[in-house]
Design a protein around this motif. Structure first.
Motif, mmCIF file in Angstrom:
data_model
loop_
_atom_site.group_PDB
_atom_site.id
_atom_site.type_symbol
_atom_site.label_atom_id
_atom_site.label_comp_id
_atom_site.label_asym_id
_atom_site.label_seq_id
_atom_site.Cartn_x
_atom_site.Cartn_y
_atom_site.Cartn_z
ATOM 1 N N GLU A 161 51.278 102.459 -10.121
ATOM 2 C CA GLU A 161 51.374 103.206 -8.805
ATOM 3 C C GLU A 161 52.945 102.747 -8.317
ATOM 4 O O GLU A 161 53.347 102.048 -7.259
ATOM 5 C CB GLU A 161 50.398 102.437 -7.898
ATOM 6 N N PRO A 162 53.902 103.364 -9.216
ATOM 7 C CA PRO A 162 55.503 103.251 -8.809
ATOM 8 C C PRO A 162 55.757 103.896 -7.544
ATOM 9 O O PRO A 162 56.827 103.215 -7.243
ATOM 10 C CB PRO A 162 56.118 103.855 -10.170
ATOM 11 N N ARG A 163 55.005 104.832 -6.892
ATOM 12 C CA ARG A 163 55.667 105.268 -5.737
ATOM 13 C C ARG A 163 55.319 104.849 -4.602
ATOM 14 O O ARG A 163 55.929 105.185 -3.431
ATOM 15 C CB ARG A 163 55.369 106.822 -5.783
ATOM 16 N N HIS A 164 54.464 103.890 -4.500
ATOM 17 C CA HIS A 164 53.729 103.553 -2.985
ATOM 18 C C HIS A 164 54.343 101.969 -3.040
ATOM 19 O O HIS A 164 54.714 101.241 -3.927
ATOM 20 C CB HIS A 164 52.372 103.451 -3.238
ATOM 21 N N PRO A 165 54.500 101.763 -1.515
ATOM 22 C CA PRO A 165 54.920 100.574 -1.197
ATOM 23 C C PRO A 165 53.891 99.317 -1.627
ATOM 24 O O PRO A 165 52.615 99.685 -1.356
ATOM 25 C CB PRO A 165 55.256 100.639 0.410
ATOM 26 N N VAL A 166 54.392 98.443 -1.909
ATOM 27 C CA VAL A 166 53.483 97.162 -2.659
ATOM 28 C C VAL A 166 53.864 95.865 -1.579
ATOM 29 O O VAL A 166 55.130 95.564 -1.519
ATOM 30 C CB VAL A 166 53.509 96.927 -3.969
ATOM 31 N N THR A 167 52.902 95.136 -0.946
ATOM 32 C CA THR A 167 53.269 93.716 -0.595
ATOM 33 C C THR A 167 52.124 92.970 -1.346
ATOM 34 O O THR A 167 51.058 93.368 -1.931
ATOM 35 C CB THR A 167 52.965 93.730 0.970
ATOM 36 N N ALA A 168 52.231 91.667 -1.252
ATOM 37 C CA ALA A 168 51.426 90.592 -2.067
ATOM 38 C C ALA A 168 51.598 89.368 -1.000
ATOM 39 O O ALA A 168 52.472 88.964 -0.365
ATOM 40 C CB ALA A 168 52.022 90.116 -3.543
ATOM 41 N N CYS A 169 50.251 88.951 -1.122
ATOM 42 C CA CYS A 169 49.762 87.483 -0.259
ATOM 43 C C CYS A 169 48.766 86.605 -0.954
ATOM 44 O O CYS A 169 48.046 87.057 -1.692
ATOM 45 C CB CYS A 169 49.439 87.887 1.055
ATOM 46 N N ASN A 170 48.908 85.452 -0.722
ATOM 47 C CA ASN A 170 47.935 84.402 -0.746
ATOM 48 C C ASN A 170 46.918 84.179 0.409
ATOM 49 O O ASN A 170 47.446 84.408 1.476
ATOM 50 C CB ASN A 170 48.311 83.210 -1.061
ATOM 51 N N LEU A 171 45.679 83.990 0.277
ATOM 52 C CA LEU A 171 44.904 83.733 1.202
ATOM 53 C C LEU A 171 44.166 82.298 0.948
ATOM 54 O O LEU A 171 43.397 82.195 -0.100
ATOM 55 C CB LEU A 171 43.700 84.826 1.260
ATOM 56 N N SER A 172 44.415 81.502 1.575
ATOM 57 C CA SER A 172 44.111 80.006 1.597
ATOM 58 C C SER A 172 42.619 79.823 2.251
ATOM 59 O O SER A 172 42.686 79.967 3.407
ATOM 60 C CB SER A 172 44.946 78.886 2.051
#
Length: 934
Positions: free
Chosen positions: A858-869
């Motif tokens: 999915e190269p055209r869409h914004p991406v974020t990443a996170c951890n959930l403790s």
């Protein structure tokens, strides 16, 4: 010298002579020396140990501790009636009372006076100046001490009825009646020789016999400790010399101060290494003295536990050797086997209650301890016990009934008698006795067959252990007929009474090297000795003295205390050196449960005092060094990249690099080599309790099950608890089959997992209230993504399983669940290059790699990443922030690809190596730290 004295004075009436010695072994050596001095046949004198002599003149049979214990228990039940302790509780205090009673009689103490004094002292301990009434515990405390005089008289009366006695009682009886007994003595003369101390009862006997011109006493003292009042080794002899009315003191010599001696004191790192050092010393002696070791050479073992290691360490050039000592039964394989069996069947009753079963339920760990014993392999011919053990190790079940355990041996073994002996629970003491006897007989027969087929097997030792066990069982069984069946009671009896019995080893003391305990060495002289366990706390023994009589009262009535015990040990120590030409003392330098790791203070005294009195003594202090092979020091392991290794690495890259493998390489390239190039994996062991990794797997799988129905849409704000438990139970069934979570640590972990899942669901519910979240939908769950890159002409695969991806409008959010804590600063990356260099950024690298792989699809869409403790749900989603931005756009994606390519090029560099990390702190939890010597 004694043999010459006996022949000179009593040659015409040797048959009317009795020679009394501290032990029987001394008599054998004296008999041999006497035989050398005669040229014609004669009638031999009678040789008796002091115990045999007392038994003979008193007319009482001295019984062992096992018989004493049960007779005292009968006295206890008669005196206490319904208030009597159970046998198990009685065993907790009876050995102390038996020891005190023995001392009271041997030292001719007026029992009524002492126990009255003791009762008053104990009353002062609970005296309350305020006048408040005593508690029930205090009343019982005082009642116990008031009753001791009753026990003393009742115990003695019960023994007298059958002409039985304990050692102190027999001595007292003989001393009090010595005037009558001398009229019927079987000898005209009695010679007492080789003693270093006499109890008051023995002194009364010897004084009377001397006054009647019947007895003579011969000592074997050395002027070095006899004439020096500071030397505790001569304490008792000085007292005797001062008080005695028997004429001149015979004999005192000057061996310690006049003769040359070579003394080595060797420290060794561990208790077991002492046997190896002793073996090396014996080998040196064998090479120096070509005829091998003789009866004038000895190995002395103050700690009997070292007997078997020493026997295994005696070198072949020693020749014959002889063992004469007592070996504690608790150190034998027979004890460990039956102790494990009794423990298993005793605990089965407890597990029956826990598992709510009507039939016996055995715990897997108890069964494994028993089945992995060599005696179990002998009973089952090896294969069957091993097969059951392997089956038990492969599953997560921990509780088994006897039929289930028998079935694990296979259909052909269902009716095998050895399985019935081990796993059918006895219901009475007679049945328990029958089982033990059947196992002893079966083991005896099996071991005899094994020894016949294997000439190198120790042919008699195990048979001897089983013989003595059978003898002990026969002794105690008649006393259990009236007892209510209780396995816990029998286990206590087995451990405290049978376990602390000693097996006497007798051999041929006139040939070869002599191996013996410290007490057995009394009266004997050796040219060369090796003394092991020369540690404080063993030589002499530790400070603990189990007695109901406190020190001040013992001192008041002249009962032996620590001072007297140390004096006895000191004499044994110095007597060993009197005529010795060469002595080696070995001690262990590391603290353990048996001692402090300090050498005996006797050795310190020897080093500092004896050379001043005898300049011809040579004392050397050494430390035994055991070279360690095959281990490296820090920073020395490097693996060159051979063509074969590079070929294997290429296969690894083609199969795919995951975030964990990349983190491992950055953490330590040598660990990467071991794990991914060599394919070394940690052995999987089934444990009774779930661990942190399993907890994480349960939570992840449960959440995946709960969220799966909501793929492509928003999850419900509330999921019923019944569905939550169903999901967790299913995950438990899939991941931990057969695992029991009804109680114990597993039950706690189950509830921790349940709470973590509920935390995640509550957080999920709270997200629906945030602005813009109404368009949120679950895009992927536990989905595996791949992305390929060409590096140095090779196609490299990067892969990763992402816990969850949410789609919020046109953007995507990667979520990685963590059951541990997440520190926000570890996800804040100021320099992209740090991700590929700093192991502390492994969580950030994992998220960025997920994002990079996902952007390949999915190269055209914004991406974020996170951890959930899930453990610290209050901090919410912890985002990955790179150079101040949460968005993982094209520019960051490109830099990530460059970093990955650089890391792979470093892996493929043929001039580089796989090497250890320089940060030793990282090695704390590494599976390969032992290989790296870290």
């Amino acid at each position: 010298m004694l043999a010459e004295e006996v022949l000179d004075k009593h040659q015409d009436r040797l048959d009317k002579l009795c020679i009394v010695l501290p032990n029987k072994r001394s008599g054998l050596f004296l008999k041999e020396n006497l035989a050398r001095l005669i040229s014609t046949p004669i009638f031999s004198p009678e040789y008796l140990s002091i115990e045999d002599f007392i038994e003979r003149i008193s007319g009482n049979r001295i019984i062992d501790n096992i018989h004493q214990t049960f007779i005292l228990y009968e006295v206890h039940r008669q005196l206490e009636g319904d208030k009597a302790d159970s046998l198990q509780d009685f065993l907790s205090w009876s050995p102390v009372l038996l020891s005190d009673l023995n001392d009271i009689d041997a030292y001719m103490v007026p029992a009524g006076e002492l126990f009255g004094f003791l009762t008053e002292a104990k009353a002062i301990n609970v005296w309350n100046p305020g006048g408040e009434p005593l508690s029930e515990f205090q009343k019982k405390y005082l009642a116990f001490f008031r009753s001791l005089i009753r026990y003393y008289h009742a115990f003695r009366e019960m023994l007298k009825k059958d002409h039985l006695a304990y050692q102190g009682m027999a001595r007292r009886e003989a001393a009090e009646n010595i005037h009558k007994l001398t009229k019927n003595l079987a000898w005209e003369k009695v010679v007492f020789a080789g003693f270093n101390a006499l109890t008051p009862s023995e002194k009364i006997i010897t004084d009377h016999l001397s006054a009647e011109s019947i007895a003579e006493i011969f000592w074997d003292a050395d002027a070095y400790y006899l004439n020096d009042t500071a030397q505790e080794a001569g304490l008792f002899m000085r007292q005797f010399r001062k008080q005695s009315k028997q004429g001149a003191f015979k004999w005192a010599f000057d061996h310690l101060t006049a003769n040359p001696k070579d003394i080595r004191i060797i420290g060794t790192p561990s208790k077991s290494n002492q046997a190896k050092v002793a073996g090396k010393v014996l080998q040196e002696w064998g090479e120096t003295h070509k005829q091998g070791a003789g009866k004038m050479d000895a190995v002395i073992l103050p700690d009997e536990q070292l007997l078997i290691p020493v026997l295994n360490s005696i070198p072949g050039n020693v020749g014959n050797f002889n063992v004469t000592m007592g070996y504690p039964f608790r150190f034998t394989p027979a004890f460990s086997f039956f102790d494990a069996w009794i423990n298993m069947i005793e605990r089965a009753g407890y597990f029956m209650v826990q598992a709510q079963q009507e039939n016996p339920v055995y715990h897997k760990n108890d069964v494994l301890i028993l089945l992995q014993h060599t005696y179990s392999h002998a009973l089952s011919n090896g294969g069957q016990a091993r097969k059951i053990s392997e089956e038990l190790l492969t599953g997560n079940r921990f509780y088994f009934t006897p039929p289930e355990l028998k079935s694990l041996a296979g259909p052909e073994n269902e009716n095998n008698s050895w399985l019935d002996m081990l796993f059918d629970l006895p219901g009475s003491f007679p049945e328990l006795a029958a089982k033990i006897k059947a196992m002893v007989e079966s083991l005896r027969d099996r071991l005899i067959l094994q020894n016949r087929d294997n000439p190198d097997a120790p042919k008699d030792l195990d048979i001897e252990y089983l013989f003595h066990l059978n003898k002990y069982i026969n002794k105690i069984w008649p006393y259990l007929n009236d007892e209510e069946f209780n396995l816990k009671t029998f286990h206590s009896l087995f451990y405290k009474v049978i376990g602390f019995s000693t097996i006497p080893f007798y051999g041929e003391p006139l040939r070869g090297l002599q191996v013996m305990g410290m007490l057995e060495s009394r009266t004997l002289d050796f040219e060369r000795v090796v003394v092991l366990s020369a540690n404080e706390g063993i030589l002499p023994e530790g400070k603990s003295q189990h007695s109901f009589i406190p020190y001040d009262i013992r001192s008041r009535f002249h009962l032996p205390a620590r001072k007297e015990k140390n004096a006895l040990f000191a004499h044994h120590f110095y007597h060993l050196l009197q005529r010795t030409k060469e002595a080696v003392f070995i001690y262990h330098t590391e603290p353990d449960e048996a001692g402090s790791g300090e050498k005996s203070r006797f050795l310190t005294q020897l080093e500092t005092e004896l050379p001043n009195a005898n300049p011809r003594i040579n004392i050397r202090h050494e430390l035994a060094v055991f070279p360690v092979t095959g281990r490296s020091t820090y920073g020395q392991i490097e693996i060159a990249k051979t063509p074969q290794i590079l070929k294997t690495l290429a296969n690894v890259l083609e199969n795919g690099l995951s975030p964990s493998s990349l983190a491992t390489y950055i953490h330590c390239s040598l660990q990467f080599y071991f794990t991914y190039i060599l394919g070394i994996k940690e052995r999987e062991e089934v444990t009774e309790s779930m661990d942190a990794a399993l907890l994480g797997s349960l939570v992840h799988k449960s959440l995946n099950t709960l969220y799966a129905p909501y793929l492509g849409r928003s999850p419900e704000s509330r999921i019923p608890e019944q569905r939550i438990k169903q999901a967790l139970d299913q995950a438990l069934h899939d991941i931990y089959p057969g695992g029991d979570v009804r109680y114990g640590k597993n039950l706690l972990i189950y509830h921790v997992a349940l709470n973590l899942i509920k935390n995640a669901l509550r957080f999920e519910s709270s997200l629906t209230k945030e602005p813009g979240m109404e368009k949120r939908q679950i895009y992927a769950l536990e989905k595996f993504y791949r992305r390929r890159m060409h590096i140095n002409g090779k196609e490299v695969l990067f892969k990763g399983g992402i816990d969850r991806i949410d789609k919020i409008g046109d953007s995507y959010r990667i979520i990685d669940y963590k059951t541990g804590n997440v520190v926000p600063r570890t996800l804040n990356v100021k320099d992209t290059d740090a991700l590929f260099e700093d192991p502390r950024k492994s969580k950030a690298l994992q998220l960025l790699l997920y994002a990079w792989i996902f952007r390949g699809t999915e190269p055209r869409h914004p991406v974020t990443a996170c951890n959930l403790s899930l453990r610290k749900i209050s901090q919410g989603l912890v985002p990955l922030v790179v150079e101040g931005s949460r968005d993982i756009g094209q520019q960051l994606t490109d830099r990530t690809g460059e970093g990955l390519a650089g890391t792979v090029r470093d892996m493929l560099d043929p001039s580089g190596t796989f090497f250890q990390t320089s940060d030793v702190a990282r090695c704390a939890w590494c599976n390969f730290k032992d290989i790296c010597n870290r």
